[in-house]
Design an enzyme around this catalytic site. Structure first.
Site, PDB file in Angstrom:
ATOM      1  N   TRP A  10       0.826  -1.215   0.000  1.00 31.03           N
ATOM      2  CA  TRP A  10       0.000   0.000   0.000  1.00 31.03           C
ATOM      3  C   TRP A  10       0.853   1.254   0.000  1.00 31.03           C
ATOM      4  CZ3 TRP A  10      -4.290  -1.142  -1.964  1.00 31.03           C
ATOM      5  CH2 TRP A  10      -4.979  -2.312  -1.623  1.00 31.03           C
ATOM      6  N   ASP A  67      -1.640   6.506   6.551  1.00 31.02           N
ATOM      7  CA  ASP A  67      -2.683   5.632   6.040  1.00 31.02           C
ATOM      8  C   ASP A  67      -2.961   4.630   7.167  1.00 31.02           C
ATOM      9  OD1 ASP A  67      -4.241   3.685   4.905  1.00 31.02           O
ATOM     10  OD2 ASP A  67      -2.871   3.212   3.253  1.00 31.02           O
ATOM     11  N   LYS A 125     -12.321  -1.862   6.953  1.00 31.42           N
ATOM     12  CA  LYS A 125     -11.571  -2.821   7.757  1.00 31.42           C
ATOM     13  C   LYS A 125     -11.906  -2.738   9.244  1.00 31.42           C
ATOM     14  CE  LYS A 125      -8.423  -3.286   4.088  1.00 31.42           C
ATOM     15  NZ  LYS A 125      -7.660  -2.396   3.222  1.00 31.42           N
TER      16      LYS A 125
HETATM   17  C1  LIG Z   1      -7.144  -1.902   2.120  1.00 29.67           C
HETATM   18  C2  LIG Z   1      -6.101  -0.890   2.190  1.00 29.67           C
HETATM   19  C3  LIG Z   1      -5.984   0.133   1.234  1.00 29.67           C
HETATM   20  C4  LIG Z   1      -6.881   0.222   0.025  1.00 29.67           C
HETATM   21  O1  LIG Z   1      -8.126   0.618   0.380  1.00 29.67           O
HETATM   22  P1  LIG Z   1      -9.256   0.897  -0.734  1.00 29.67           P
HETATM   23  O2  LIG Z   1     -10.383   1.363   0.110  1.00 29.67           O
HETATM   24  O3  LIG Z   1      -9.508  -0.404  -1.419  1.00 29.67           O
HETATM   25  O4  LIG Z   1      -8.734   1.913  -1.656  1.00 29.67           O
HETATM   26  C5  LIG Z   1      -5.001   1.078   1.421  1.00 29.67           C
HETATM   27  N1  LIG Z   1      -4.173   1.046   2.461  1.00 29.67           N
HETATM   28  C6  LIG Z   1      -4.237   0.070   3.401  1.00 29.67           C
HETATM   29  C7  LIG Z   1      -3.286   0.073   4.546  1.00 29.67           C
HETATM   30  C8  LIG Z   1      -5.199  -0.922   3.283  1.00 29.67           C
HETATM   31  O5  LIG Z   1      -5.271  -1.895   4.213  1.00 29.67           O
END
Ligand SMILES: *Cc1c(COP(=O)(O)O)cnc(C)c1O
Length: 357
Positions: free
Chosen positions: A101, A169, A193
């Protein structure tokens, strides 16, 4: 058969959240209307989004210098929206590449300007956290991924950003533990998540960092417009925001982030202890950098992976397969994961280990 949901995302939600969300689809708060049928500018929905925004601030302990947005496009959209808003045309930003990511965030930032990778863990397949790095002077911000969902590592202390604005993030560990949120200039997370359903992206911004990039920003992508409009610049993802509100209420009612962290530690201890003790499995991540949310591992003998996954399947264990890009095995243990599910998995791992002897 009882299901045990180890999915990495979208992933497990508290049963109470699912029940209330489904009720609201039929009849929202006794209105005789579905949550799917009401305008986003009605008092019914503005109350929802206002409560959600204030719960985010309350759980994070943030004051009015921060603004909470519910946007769309996922965390992936933030990979580009962050540099578009915060990386000046001739400036540079520092990035930590701790996994898939973070790598994607760097790729997006490079479209807008100079994205300097200051720490990179690709040398060992991102199986550890590199805490030793220097942020170049003049960097507009330092970007990191607090929990690496795919690789199974997590920052247990904040990266040393010095005076540089810190951007995280937090998609896969937001609201799972108390963090010095106020040391961040911007935090974002896809809700699917730990904070609700897919479709909403939570973005928390220290307002004074906005408006300095000197870029001509498309209005829909300009954070300032969303701040000004209180996340109502256009139609927000109404239902997803409501699911986030229910999830935030649940977190608060369970005892907040301290309680979430306590539970996460108990679950992770139980799992990793089994992982370290059983001969048939091998951990991947350095002990001190292991994620409390996503645990990655392999079978010592690659040929045992398929039979183990088959056994999981037979026993209602969902989501134990590793990310398609890295393979192996992974279990995700987000906020709503009951300890009994982890115990059931550990029992199964012990059974599998014994059967190989
Ligand atoms: C799942 C995830 C993403 C991507 O998320 P989307 O909502 O599919 O764009 C980005 N960063 C992390 C750390 C993730 O776990």
């Amino acid at each position: 058969m009882k299901r045990h949901n180890f999915n990495s995302g979208p992933s497990i939600l508290p049963e109470e959240v699912l029940r209330r969300a489904s009720e609201a689809v039929i009849d929202f708060n006794g209105l005789g209307l579905s949550i799917l049928e009401i305008g986003h500018r009605t008092p019914w929905f503005t109350e929802v989004i206002e409560e959600a925004r204030s719960l985010v601030k309350e759980l994070m302990g943030l004051d009015e210098t921060y603004s909470v947005l519910f946007l769309q496009g996922g965390a992936t959209m933030q990979f580009m929206q962050v540099p578009l808003n915060l990386l000046p045309v001739d400036g540079s930003a520092a990035y930590i590449n701790n996994g898939i990511w973070g790598g994607k965030a760097i790729k997006e930032a490079s479209v807008f300007g100079k994205a300097v990778t200051v720490a990179d863990t690709a040398d060992r397949s991102h199986s550890y956290i590199n805490k030793d790095f220097i942020v170049p002077e003049g960097s507009s911000y330092l970007h990191y991924t607090s929990n690496n969902t795919v690789e199974g590592t997590q920052w247990h202390d904040l990266p040393a950003a010095g005076q540089t604005a810190l951007i995280a993030d937090m998609s896969s560990d937001i609201f799972s533990r108390p963090v010095a949120f106020d040391k961040h200039a911007l935090i974002y997370a896809g809700a699917q998540k730990n904070a609700g359903a897919a479709g909403a992206t939570i973005v928390v911004i220290k307002k004074d960092i906005l408006g300095h990039s000197g870029r001509n920003i498309s209005p829909i992508l300009d954070y300032q417009n969303h701040v000004k409009a209180n996340s109502m610049f256009n139609t927000p993802p109404v239902f997803a925001v409501y699911v986030s509100l229910l999830t935030l209420r649940w977190i608060k009612q369970q005892g907040g982030l301290t309680e979430m962290e306590k539970r996460a530690k108990v679950r992770a201890d139980l799992f990793y202890q089994a992982l370290d003790n059983l001969d048939v499995f091998t951990p991947i991540v350095a002990k001190e950098d292991r994620s409390l949310m996503n645990a990655t591992f392999t079978t010592k003998d690659k040929a045992l992976e398929a039979p183990f996954l088959a056994l999981c399947d037979e026993n209602g264990m969902v989501g134990v397969k590793g990310h398609r890009s890295v393979g192996g095995l992974r279990v995700s243990m987000y906020n709503a994961m009951p300890l009994e599910s982890v115990q059931a998995l550990v029992d199964l791992m012990e059974q599998f280990d014994k059967a190989q002897k």
